[in-house]
Design an enzyme around this catalytic site. Structure first.
Site, short mmCIF file in Angstrom:
data_model
loop_
_atom_site.label_atom_id
_atom_site.label_comp_id
_atom_site.label_asym_id
_atom_site.label_seq_id
_atom_site.Cartn_x
_atom_site.Cartn_y
_atom_site.Cartn_z
N CYS A 113 81.93 36.70 27.08
CA CYS A 113 82.00 35.37 27.72
C CYS A 113 82.85 34.38 26.93
O CYS A 113 83.32 33.39 27.49
CB CYS A 113 80.59 34.82 27.89
SG CYS A 113 79.58 35.91 28.91
N HIS A 258 81.51 27.76 29.81
CA HIS A 258 81.36 29.08 30.43
C HIS A 258 80.14 29.03 31.34
O HIS A 258 79.10 28.47 30.97
CB HIS A 258 81.17 30.14 29.33
CG HIS A 258 80.55 31.39 29.85
ND1 HIS A 258 81.14 32.14 30.83
CD2 HIS A 258 79.37 32.00 29.56
CE1 HIS A 258 80.34 33.17 31.11
NE2 HIS A 258 79.27 33.11 30.34
N ASN A 288 78.16 34.51 37.18
CA ASN A 288 78.73 34.58 35.83
C ASN A 288 79.82 35.66 35.80
O ASN A 288 79.52 36.84 35.88
CB ASN A 288 77.61 34.91 34.83
CG ASN A 288 78.09 35.03 33.40
OD1 ASN A 288 79.30 35.08 33.14
ND2 ASN A 288 77.16 35.09 32.46
O1 UT7 Z 1 76.93 34.79 29.77
C1 UT7 Z 1 76.40 35.34 28.60
C2 UT7 Z 1 75.25 34.59 28.12
N1 UT7 Z 1 74.15 34.71 29.04
C3 UT7 Z 1 73.26 33.77 29.10
O2 UT7 Z 1 73.40 32.78 28.44
C4 UT7 Z 1 72.04 33.97 29.98
C5 UT7 Z 1 70.83 33.47 29.27
N2 UT7 Z 1 69.56 33.73 29.91
C6 UT7 Z 1 69.24 33.31 31.17
O3 UT7 Z 1 70.07 32.74 31.87
C7 UT7 Z 1 67.82 33.49 31.64
O4 UT7 Z 1 67.02 33.91 30.57
C8 UT7 Z 1 67.68 34.49 32.82
C9 UT7 Z 1 68.29 33.91 34.08
C10 UT7 Z 1 68.33 35.81 32.48
C11 UT7 Z 1 66.20 34.76 33.10
O5 UT7 Z 1 65.54 33.55 33.37
P1 UT7 Z 1 64.17 33.16 32.60
O6 UT7 Z 1 63.73 31.88 33.15
O7 UT7 Z 1 64.45 33.25 31.14
O8 UT7 Z 1 63.19 34.28 33.10
P2 UT7 Z 1 62.44 35.41 32.25
O9 UT7 Z 1 63.39 36.44 31.77
O10 UT7 Z 1 61.58 34.74 31.23
O11 UT7 Z 1 61.52 36.05 33.36
C12 UT7 Z 1 60.50 35.28 34.02
C13 UT7 Z 1 59.90 36.13 35.12
C14 UT7 Z 1 59.51 37.52 34.65
O12 UT7 Z 1 58.33 37.87 35.32
P3 UT7 Z 1 56.91 37.72 34.58
O13 UT7 Z 1 56.99 38.59 33.36
O14 UT7 Z 1 56.76 36.27 34.27
O15 UT7 Z 1 55.94 38.22 35.61
C15 UT7 Z 1 60.63 38.40 35.14
O16 UT7 Z 1 60.22 39.72 35.38
O17 UT7 Z 1 60.86 36.33 36.16
C16 UT7 Z 1 60.97 37.72 36.45
N3 UT7 Z 1 62.35 37.97 36.89
C17 UT7 Z 1 62.72 37.89 38.17
N4 UT7 Z 1 62.03 37.60 39.28
C18 UT7 Z 1 62.72 37.60 40.45
C19 UT7 Z 1 63.43 38.29 36.14
N5 UT7 Z 1 64.51 38.42 36.93
C20 UT7 Z 1 64.10 38.18 38.19
C21 UT7 Z 1 64.76 38.17 39.43
N6 UT7 Z 1 64.04 37.86 40.54
N7 UT7 Z 1 66.09 38.40 39.55
#
Ligand code: UT7
Length: 331
Positions: A113, A258, A288
């Site tokens: 990125c 980004h 992204n």
């Molecule tokens: O470009 C390179 C750099 N990348 C980044 O900077 C990305 C950084 N990270 C993020 O943008 C976020 O962490 C994500 C978008 C990847 C994830 O969002 P989050 O708010 O951190 O969610 P999480 O990973 O903590 O997951 C929360 C819940 C989980 O369920 P439980 O364990 O709470 O029951 C996941 O299993 O959301 C669930 N989950 C989803 N649910 C529906 C994860 N992905 C999905 C999905 N749809 N696509």
């Protein structure tokens, strides 16, 4: 010493639009979750005929047209992509062939990125030192073919997308114009936080049935961990660019970060003290696109009249590696 100025920016997005509703049919996810957690509504994925080379070619032609230049004016290509169309040669050579520039150096940069800003910093230095007058800096990426499109891979699959962007740089004698400063960083202690594990090149043969056991061939991210580092490193590297030039946040006309997650972009804007209208986002419709995201966003910002000649533009990136980078530009 010369400065280098961005005189033309172009982008290409594949025709196929994949909405959150389309993803709902492939995995257990929802439009609501994706919008709330990432800001993304839809993204572009390649269809038959789209390649890294073809997309970057379209973006480069648009950038050249907007610069009022022809391909023959380009003396140096720096090409940011995680993967070339083939394992080798690099993407820059495929683009150079399409542009019809035999002999012109084509350098590949693989910094995820942050790749476009690493590439921009490299081209800028070659122009500053007088080696070249005109350079083409490209970011192009195909992510859609790497994704785990089952519920197992949903955290990443809903984020990543395809596209290309390009910028034409030319030398200027005005030290107050063009790219004023660039800053690039990496910390390899975090290579395991965002990566694709398989195939590894040191296994013989590289492709063997074992790599398909489990999910090691798909990108993996410790999302929350990456998020936390991103919202710290973005402001840090933006402030580094401001300190290097003596400008303050108030001087910035537009920040183009980004496009990783709308929540990251908004948090970064708040942390550096910029109002929302000075922070550009297009992740809602592009997802992204890793190395391509900054030049695509620049190109769209120009088309929308959000980025104008004379503006003080701040670019910043954070991604796998970890890597992070910034540039301050008198546009
Ligand atoms: O470009 C390179 C750099 N990348 C980044 O900077 C990305 C950084 N990270 C993020 O943008 C976020 O962490 C994500 C978008 C990847 C994830 O969002 P989050 O708010 O951190 O969610 P999480 O990973 O903590 O997951 C929360 C819940 C989980 O369920 P439980 O364990 O709470 O029951 C996941 O299993 O959301 C669930 N989950 C989803 N649910 C529906 C994860 N992905 C999905 C999905 N749809 N696509």
């Amino acid at each position: 010493m010369k400065n280098s100025k961005i005189v033309g920016v172009g982008h290409y997005l594949p025709e196929r639009i994949v909405t959150n509703q389309d993803l709902e049919k492939m995995m257990d996810t929802s439009d609501e979750w994706i919008r709330e957690r990432t800001g993304i509504r839809e993204r572009h994925w390649i269809t038959e005929g789209d390649t890294i080379a073809s997309m970057s070619h379209q973006a480069a032609l648009k950038a050249l047209e907007r610069a009022g230049m022809e391909a023959g004016d380009i003396e140096f290509i720096v090409f940011a992509t995680m993967m070339s169309d083939q394992i080798f040669p690099g993407g820059g050579c495929f683009l150079q062939q399409k542009l019809g520039l035999p002999g012109v150096p084509a350098m590949d940069v693989r910094n995820a990125c942050s790749g476009f800003l690493y590439a921009l910093a490299t081209a800028d230095k070659f122009i500053k030192t007088g080696t070249y007058k005109n350079a083409l800096v490209v970011g192009a990426e195909i992510q859609s073919t790497s994704l785990d499109l089952t519920t197992r891979g949903r955290d990443i699959a809903v984020l990543f997308a395809d596209g290309a962007g390009a910028a034409v740089l030319t030398a200027t004698d005005d030290p107050t114009d063009g790219i004023l400063t660039t800053h690039i960083h990496a910390d390899g202690n975090y290579t395991d936080k965002l990566r694709v594990e398989q195939p590894v090149v040191y296994h013989n043969p590289r492709l063997h049935p074992g790599i398909f056991e489990g999910d090691a061939i798909y990108p993996k991210m410790e999302g929350r961990y990456v998020f936390k580092h991103a919202v710290t490193k973005f402001p840090e590297v933006i402030n580094e660019a401001l300190e290097a030039t003596g400008y303050t946040t108030d001087d910035i006309d537009l920040l183009i970060p980004h496009q990783a997650n709308l929540r990251i972009t908004e948090a970064v804007g708040q942390r550096v003290g910029l109002p929302p209208e000075k922070v550009f986002s297009n992740i809602q419709t592009t997802g992204n696109t890793t190395a391509a995201s900054i030049p695509i966003a620049m190109s769209e910002a120009i088309e929308q009249g959000r980025l104008k000649k004379g503006d003080l533009l701040c670019l910043a990136a954070f991604g796998a590696g970890f890597t992070w980078a910034s540039a301050l530009v008198r546009f």
